[in-house]
Design a protein around this motif. Sequence first.
Motif: not given
Length: 339
Positions: A336-339, A160-161, A54-55, A11-12
């Motif tokens: 999933e594509p990152i936003n 990132g996770a 974000l996490a 996630f960004l």
Amino acid sequence: MTAVLTGIGGFLPPKAVTNDDLSRTLDTSDEWIRTRTGIRARRMVSDGLSTGSLAVEAGARAMRSAGVTGVDAVVVATTSPERLCPAVAPEVASRLGLGTVAAFDLTSACSGFLYGLATAAGLIDSGTADTVLFIGSEAFTTLVNQEDRATAPIFGDGAGAVVLRRGEPDEPGALGPFDLGSDGALADLLAIPAGGSRQRSADAGLGHGTVPTADWYLRMEGRPLYTQAVERMTQSALAVLKRADWPVADVDWFAGHQANLRIVRAVAEELELCEERVAVNIDRVGNTLAASVPLLLNDYAARGALRAGQRVLLSAFGAGLSWGSTVLVWPEIQAEPIN
């Protein structure tokens, strides 16, 4: 039994800051930043977003990728905590609806993802947990002086996770051997002087107003760090490849920490890896510290460049000084594509 990667997410924050944006307030330019770092833009937290939020987003995506609704432990690697106390991981676990699972933070700057992977794998190897959600999350731009042209263009925010589960050492996604190292004698090459117990003890009774403003922000000695990063990442990568009995020629992707494009390319050159096998996304996200490597992996997996069965070499270097590497064969997972 060993730790196996079974899900990934990233996630960004929505706020994008280009080099041209920075040049309006800094004595710099798009060309100056690009030629020295490879960075064109980065994301920055705003409107109350922080390391924890974000996490949570990255962790939720990783759990969806893994097809799980619960885990036994949550580990968050960050060098930009919500607060000095308490750790953010328990709050992240709560916000994800994971109940009273074990949850804790670790700090190893840009090496945080490698150190965190090793720690999460240890929880599984020891039988303490069967599944672990491990997140690298950073709102590090809040700790960077945005008037400093040496550091402000470099860093970005994001998370990132990955989800790790107990599995067999020979199955896809199984984490290979680790190589970890540090050199605290060089800690001052990359540090934030103020805010911790050392500064507070020295300034006891004097108040925060006596601390120079610059001490609250990151200080970086770029040239010696470049040399150390190339040397340490190369040595660490070679060491872990030897332990895994992988010839360099068998590596499909080198996923190195995205600190500086010149560093990544220099390490690849030392390893004799062609440019086509070097994963890069620093141009769009900057240096996101502990989030860097998982964001890179998620990016390549989501667009199909990183495929099941490919051999991946991971390596990172950061403040501490610290560094680490590991390997894995990429599993069949959805990203999933990152936003």
